[in-house]
Write a protein that holds these residues in place. Structure first.
Motif, PDB file in Angstrom:
ATOM      1  N   ILE A   1       1.830  22.596 -20.677  1.00  0.00           N
ATOM      2  CA  ILE A   1       2.517  23.839 -19.690  1.00  0.00           C
ATOM      3  C   ILE A   1       3.758  24.152 -20.223  1.00  0.00           C
ATOM      4  N   GLU A   2       4.742  23.024 -20.463  1.00  0.00           N
ATOM      5  CA  GLU A   2       6.101  23.292 -21.006  1.00  0.00           C
ATOM      6  C   GLU A   2       6.201  24.273 -21.954  1.00  0.00           C
ATOM      7  N   PRO A   3       5.699  24.175 -23.232  1.00  0.00           N
ATOM      8  CA  PRO A   3       5.678  25.055 -24.240  1.00  0.00           C
ATOM      9  C   PRO A   3       5.060  26.675 -23.510  1.00  0.00           C
ATOM     10  N   VAL A   4       4.183  26.614 -23.186  1.00  0.00           N
ATOM     11  CA  VAL A   4       3.553  27.761 -22.661  1.00  0.00           C
ATOM     12  C   VAL A   4       4.420  28.725 -21.850  1.00  0.00           C
ATOM     13  N   VAL A   5       5.003  27.759 -21.175  1.00  0.00           N
ATOM     14  CA  VAL A   5       6.087  28.484 -20.030  1.00  0.00           C
ATOM     15  C   VAL A   5       7.114  29.125 -20.585  1.00  0.00           C
ATOM     16  N   ILE A   6       7.891  27.988 -21.636  1.00  0.00           N
ATOM     17  CA  ILE A   6       8.871  28.588 -22.515  1.00  0.00           C
ATOM     18  C   ILE A   6       8.739  29.890 -23.218  1.00  0.00           C
ATOM     19  N   LEU A   7       7.362  29.639 -23.945  1.00  0.00           N
ATOM     20  CA  LEU A   7       6.939  30.968 -24.726  1.00  0.00           C
ATOM     21  C   LEU A   7       6.853  32.167 -23.593  1.00  0.00           C
ATOM     22  N   PHE A   8       6.395  31.962 -22.682  1.00  0.00           N
ATOM     23  CA  PHE A   8       6.311  33.263 -21.865  1.00  0.00           C
ATOM     24  C   PHE A   8       7.538  33.699 -21.354  1.00  0.00           C
TER      25      PHE A   8
ATOM     26  N   TYR B   1       0.736  -1.224   0.061  1.00  0.00           N
ATOM     27  CA  TYR B   1      -0.030  -0.019   0.180  1.00  0.00           C
ATOM     28  C   TYR B   1       0.863   1.165  -0.060  1.00  0.00           C
ATOM     29  N   GLN B   2       1.822   1.301   1.061  1.00  0.00           N
ATOM     30  CA  GLN B   2       2.711   2.559   0.986  1.00  0.00           C
ATOM     31  C   GLN B   2       3.488   2.816  -0.137  1.00  0.00           C
ATOM     32  N   LYS B   3       3.861   1.795  -0.724  1.00  0.00           N
ATOM     33  CA  LYS B   3       4.786   1.694  -2.110  1.00  0.00           C
ATOM     34  C   LYS B   3       4.015   2.290  -3.036  1.00  0.00           C
ATOM     35  N   ALA B   4       2.737   1.795  -3.276  1.00  0.00           N
ATOM     36  CA  ALA B   4       1.901   2.436  -4.181  1.00  0.00           C
ATOM     37  C   ALA B   4       1.699   3.730  -3.973  1.00  0.00           C
ATOM     38  N   LEU B   5       1.419   4.436  -2.969  1.00  0.00           N
ATOM     39  CA  LEU B   5       1.251   5.757  -2.685  1.00  0.00           C
ATOM     40  C   LEU B   5       2.572   6.384  -2.830  1.00  0.00           C
ATOM     41  N   ILE B   6       3.507   6.026  -2.468  1.00  0.00           N
ATOM     42  CA  ILE B   6       5.216   6.717  -2.739  1.00  0.00           C
ATOM     43  C   ILE B   6       5.112   6.605  -4.348  1.00  0.00           C
ATOM     44  N   THR B   7       4.880   5.726  -4.937  1.00  0.00           N
ATOM     45  CA  THR B   7       4.977   5.607  -6.425  1.00  0.00           C
ATOM     46  C   THR B   7       4.335   6.620  -7.231  1.00  0.00           C
ATOM     47  N   VAL B   8       3.096   6.663  -6.495  1.00  0.00           N
ATOM     48  CA  VAL B   8       2.455   8.068  -7.350  1.00  0.00           C
ATOM     49  C   VAL B   8       2.758   9.375  -7.002  1.00  0.00           C
ATOM     50  N   LYS B   9       3.151   9.587  -5.710  1.00  0.00           N
ATOM     51  CA  LYS B   9       3.502  10.853  -5.317  1.00  0.00           C
ATOM     52  C   LYS B   9       4.987  11.126  -6.146  1.00  0.00           C
ATOM     53  N   ARG B  10       5.895  10.053  -6.444  1.00  0.00           N
ATOM     54  CA  ARG B  10       7.120  10.400  -7.071  1.00  0.00           C
ATOM     55  C   ARG B  10       7.103  10.804  -8.531  1.00  0.00           C
ATOM     56  N   ARG B  11       5.972  10.110  -9.226  1.00  0.00           N
ATOM     57  CA  ARG B  11       5.509  10.405 -10.625  1.00  0.00           C
ATOM     58  C   ARG B  11       4.960  11.654 -10.611  1.00  0.00           C
ATOM     59  N   ILE B  12       4.191  12.247  -9.641  1.00  0.00           N
ATOM     60  CA  ILE B  12       3.953  13.688  -9.614  1.00  0.00           C
ATOM     61  C   ILE B  12       4.748  14.613  -9.688  1.00  0.00           C
ATOM     62  N   LYS B  13       5.680  14.161  -8.632  1.00  0.00           N
ATOM     63  CA  LYS B  13       6.928  15.210  -8.508  1.00  0.00           C
ATOM     64  C   LYS B  13       7.771  15.234  -9.876  1.00  0.00           C
ATOM     65  N   TYR B  14       8.078  14.129 -10.416  1.00  0.00           N
ATOM     66  CA  TYR B  14       8.936  14.092 -11.589  1.00  0.00           C
ATOM     67  C   TYR B  14       8.030  14.927 -12.783  1.00  0.00           C
ATOM     68  N   ALA B  15       6.596  14.761 -12.680  1.00  0.00           N
ATOM     69  CA  ALA B  15       5.933  15.322 -13.989  1.00  0.00           C
ATOM     70  C   ALA B  15       5.974  17.089 -13.682  1.00  0.00           C
ATOM     71  N   LEU B  16       6.148  17.364 -12.574  1.00  0.00           N
ATOM     72  CA  LEU B  16       6.031  19.036 -12.196  1.00  0.00           C
ATOM     73  C   LEU B  16       7.248  19.480 -12.288  1.00  0.00           C
ATOM     74  N   ALA B  17       8.516  18.561 -11.958  1.00  0.00           N
ATOM     75  CA  ALA B  17       9.897  19.231 -11.800  1.00  0.00           C
ATOM     76  C   ALA B  17      10.218  19.911 -12.898  1.00  0.00           C
ATOM     77  N   TYR B  18      10.063  19.872 -14.348  1.00  0.00           N
ATOM     78  CA  TYR B  18      10.753  20.504 -15.263  1.00  0.00           C
ATOM     79  C   TYR B  18       9.817  21.997 -15.103  1.00  0.00           C
ATOM     80  N   PRO B  19       8.418  21.798 -15.337  1.00  0.00           N
ATOM     81  CA  PRO B  19       7.804  23.273 -15.580  1.00  0.00           C
ATOM     82  C   PRO B  19       8.468  24.121 -14.348  1.00  0.00           C
ATOM     83  N   VAL B  20       8.333  23.483 -13.070  1.00  0.00           N
ATOM     84  CA  VAL B  20       8.633  24.461 -11.792  1.00  0.00           C
ATOM     85  C   VAL B  20      10.157  24.810 -11.973  1.00  0.00           C
TER      86      VAL B  20
END
Length: 403
Positions: free
Chosen positions: A372-379, A154-173
């Motif tokens: 988001i990525e191209p929008v941020v780069i364009l901005f 259960y805990q590994k599944a939650l951590i995996t989801v959190k990690r994927r969210i962090k990786y997805a948002l890392a580049y735009p941030v």
């Protein structure tokens, strides 16, 4: 609690050293003697003051540390190691002062006759509350090992989801932070130099250039006050979010933002479904499982709605009907749960619901980030290019006039 550094002779006459949590020197001595050892030297560990400060300010045990502890705990139990001995070994191996402190007290409480779930309960603010319910389920079924293994999945599944969210948002941030850094450099160093250069020429400047020069001067003069003000806002937000009323206001506001609200609801469905499924598999009654799952939801507004589900189910209503009234669960999830109720496979179906929404969250984030990525780069490009152009434009005019 203070830490005492103890030197003692074990049953084989070998000199050993051990750090012991105790209220005073006498209690540390009794602890060593209680293990059948001969205390030789006991002194207060002054570094324990720093350790205690870290414990006070620590909000939670790191998920990775708690996961490692439970992996090793299960391995020791499977090998036939008594729980007290297993906790002693893991307490000595703990990588953080907070986890070491928790395991020390848990072990002492179990020595006094408490069950593992009762011993861990006072510390549930430092890790997942689901863990206490999992231990309780293991105690009821007499199979603590398999229950903790299910918790690890259960805990590994939650951590995996959190990690994927962090990786997805890392580049735009990172792009956004880079843009802010570039703006600070332009306002603090580049524009002031051009401003002094144009002042020497007494050149007629465009409105946008004058605005940037004034903004740069304001930024340079008030940078300390701006940093203090931003720090104050961060501290104020931290203080507000710790208060129950403030937390509810923030959580309610987040649910009114279309994009963010969608992900909060999907995440809440996943956590609630996975938690209830885990606890039902461990033998916890449905109402108790629902109560624990409702408390596990981060958003207080949604947590309150799930608390109403607990009351409805307790009064005899089916889980699917109760969840339908919340307006949080979509029809497809309600139907899956209804099928689980009718086929006596509710835990498995709830896990399927959680997996389904985890996949939807990941797909949605991937699609959103790709937009988001191209929008941020364009901005960034338009903003920085506009600032540079507004600064260099008067220079081109001056060069033309000189010629």
């Amino acid at each position: 609690m203070p830490v005492y550094s103890c030197k003692f002779s074990d049953e084989k006459g070998k000199i050993q050293n051990l750090a012991v949590f105790a209220k005073n020197r006498e209690e540390a001595k009794k602890f060593i003697e209680g293990k059948g050892y001969l205390p030789l030297k006991i002194k207060f560990d002054f570094f324990s003051i720093l350790k205690n400060i870290r414990i006070i300010f620590a909000r939670k045990v790191a998920e990775s540390d708690f996961l490692l502890f439970n992996h090793e705990f299960v391995a020791l139990i499977k090998a036939g190691t008594p729980i007290l001995r297993a906790l002693e070994i893991l307490s000595e191996r703990a990588r953080t002062p907070l986890l070491k402190e928790i395991l020390f007290h848990v072990r002492e409480d179990i020595k006094k006759g408490k069950s593992p779930s009762e011993a861990f309960s006072p510390w549930q603010n430092y890790f997942s509350s689901i863990y206490i319910a999992s231990l309780l389920a293991g105690e009821r079924t007499g199979n603590l090992e398999s229950t903790i293994r299910r918790f690890l999945v259960y805990q590994k599944a939650l951590i995996t989801v959190k990690r994927r969210i962090k990786y997805a948002l890392a580049y735009p941030v990172l792009l956004f932070l880079f843009a802010i850094a570039v703006l600070i450099v332009l306002l603090s160093f580049i524009i002031p130099r051009f401003a002094s250069f144009y002042a020497d020429f007494e050149a007629q400047l465009p409105s946008i250039t004058l605005f940037l020069i004034k903004l740069s001067k304001f930024f340079s003069r008030n940078i300390k006050f701006l940093l203090i003000f931003i720090s104050f806002l961060i501290i104020l937000f931290e203080w507000v979010i710790k208060k129950e009323k403030g937390k509810r206001v923030v959580h309610s506001f987040l649910l009114k933002i279309p994009f963010i609200s969608d992900y909060i609801k999907k995440g809440s469905i996943s956590i609630f479904s996975r938690t209830v499924g885990l606890l039902l598999e461990g033998g916890i009654p449905l109402v108790s499982a629902l109560e624990t799952a409702a408390r596990a939801i981060p958003n207080k507004i949604i947590s309150d709605k799930f608390s109403k589900v607990v009351r409805d189910v307790r009064s005899g209503e089916s889980l699917s009907s109760s969840l339908e009234k919340t307006g949080i669960f979509p029809e497809i999830s309600i139907e899956m749960i209804r099928v689980g109720e009718s086929t006596a496979s509710l835990p498995e179906m709830l896990s399927e619901v959680a997996n389904y929404w985890d996949e939807r969250i990941e797909e949605g984030l991937s699609a959103t980030v790709s937009l988001i990525e191209p929008v941020v780069i364009l901005f960034m490009g338009v903003l920085i290019a506009g600032m540079l152009l507004s600064v260099y434009l008067p220079l081109f005019r001056i060069v033309t006039l000189v010629r």
